[in-house]
Write an enzyme that holds these catalytic residues in place. Structure first.
Site, PDB file in Angstrom:
ATOM      1  N   CYS A   1       0.788  -1.233   0.000  1.00 27.16           N
ATOM      2  CA  CYS A   1       0.000   0.000   0.000  1.00 27.16           C
ATOM      3  C   CYS A   1       0.821   1.284   0.000  1.00 27.16           C
ATOM      4  O   CYS A   1       0.655   2.152  -0.875  1.00 27.16           O
ATOM      5  CB  CYS A   1      -0.982  -0.012   1.164  1.00 27.16           C
ATOM      6  SG  CYS A   1      -0.218  -0.009   2.815  1.00 27.16           S
TER       7      CYS A   1
ATOM      8  N   HIS B   1      -9.862  14.388   9.458  1.00 25.20           N
ATOM      9  CA  HIS B   1     -10.337  13.011   9.558  1.00 25.20           C
ATOM     10  C   HIS B   1     -11.636  12.879   8.761  1.00 25.20           C
ATOM     11  O   HIS B   1     -12.574  13.649   8.972  1.00 25.20           O
ATOM     12  CB  HIS B   1     -10.621  12.646  11.016  1.00 25.20           C
ATOM     13  CG  HIS B   1      -9.396  12.432  11.850  1.00 25.20           C
ATOM     14  ND1 HIS B   1      -8.520  13.450  12.189  1.00 25.20           N
ATOM     15  CD2 HIS B   1      -8.914  11.309  12.433  1.00 25.20           C
ATOM     16  CE1 HIS B   1      -7.550  12.960  12.943  1.00 25.20           C
ATOM     17  NE2 HIS B   1      -7.757  11.664  13.100  1.00 25.20           N
TER      18      HIS B   1
END
Length: 266
Positions: A193, A243
């Site tokens: 990733c 976030h």
């Protein structure tokens, strides 16, 4: 007091917390040493943002509730375990066990427990086309299982290089030496990733670091943010956007600030 200082330093040595010493501040009344931070919350508090705040090239770091995520976070001693790249139009590119894939941001938010967004301040809008091209050309590329397996012992051995108060050049040289021996030769046909994210930025002519992308974990990308201490030298610090998903039980002191027109569920 001396005993307390010794205890703090001993604890830091046990967790191998990288530090940065600013010689300009040694004689100043404030702290001259900056410690690497494993907190997801910025010092000035986190912001909860919507997916439509993202632009192509934004980097997403995530953590899940599964055993794999927990194991990665335990080994790297960081609150994130996965990295992905936002392509625009609601698409996210990532390297997972089945290979490189593109999926919708909504699927990512449904699957992950925590999703945090960062932006490279030097990324230009026209480079979004190049990022999309890199992702499309590599969809289906195989996952770098060997690279991930080698990262497990590397993540433990590198702690020797990240002991507090080690000068930055010494830490960098130590990390590069261990990585060269432990991780061997590169393979740009398979990705895990964080390697995929670093390779994408390298492809568009905006390398995030001069270090080999195979050496970089999601935790390393986290420490590339502003105000933190990267383990390896970075070319440009990342800007915290906010976030997209943050469950309060992961940090009971969280007090998100809402940005956008609707609330994103935790």
């Amino acid at each position: 007091m001396k005993a307390l200082i010794v205890a703090v330093l001993a604890a830091c040595c046990c967790v191998a917390c990288a530090t940065r010493v600013d010689p300009k501040l040694i004689a100043a009344p404030g702290p001259a040493i900056t410690f690497q931070s494993n907190a997801l919350r910025p010092a000035n508090g986190e912001a909860l943002i919507l997916a439509d705040t993202l632009v192509p090239g934004d980097i997403l770091l995530t953590a899940g509730n599964g055993l794999t995520s927990a194991g990665i976070r335990l080994i790297t001693m960081a609150p994130v375990s996965h990295a992905a790249l936002y392509l625009g139009d609601g698409d996210v590119a990532e390297a997972v066990g089945s290979g490189v894939r593109v999926r919708k941001i909504g699927e990512l938010l449904d699957h992950e427990a925590v999703v945090v967004a960062f932006r490279h301040p030097a990324f230009q809008p026209e480079q979004g086309v190049l990022v999309r091209d890199f992702a499309d050309r590599n969809v289906g590329s195989r996952y770098d299982y060997v690279g991930v397996m080698l990262h497990a012992p590397f993540s433990l051995q590198r702690r020797v290089c990240e002991l507090p108060l080690l000068p930055t050049p010494v830490r960098e040289g130590c990390l590069r030496g261990i990585a060269t021996i432990q991780l061997g030769n590169g393979n740009d046909e398979r990705f895990f990733c964080s390697q995929f994210v670093l390779e994408a930025y390298k492809h568009i002519g905006l390398p995030m670091t001069d270090a080999d992308p195979r050496w970089i974990s999601p935790a390393d990308i986290l420490h590339m943010r502003e105000g933190d201490v990267p383990s390896l030298q970075v070319n440009q610090t990342l800007v915290y956007l906010g976030h997209l998903k943050f469950r309060p039980e992961t940090d009971r002191s969280a007090r998100p600030t809402m940005l956008g027109t609707a609330q994103q569920g935790f």
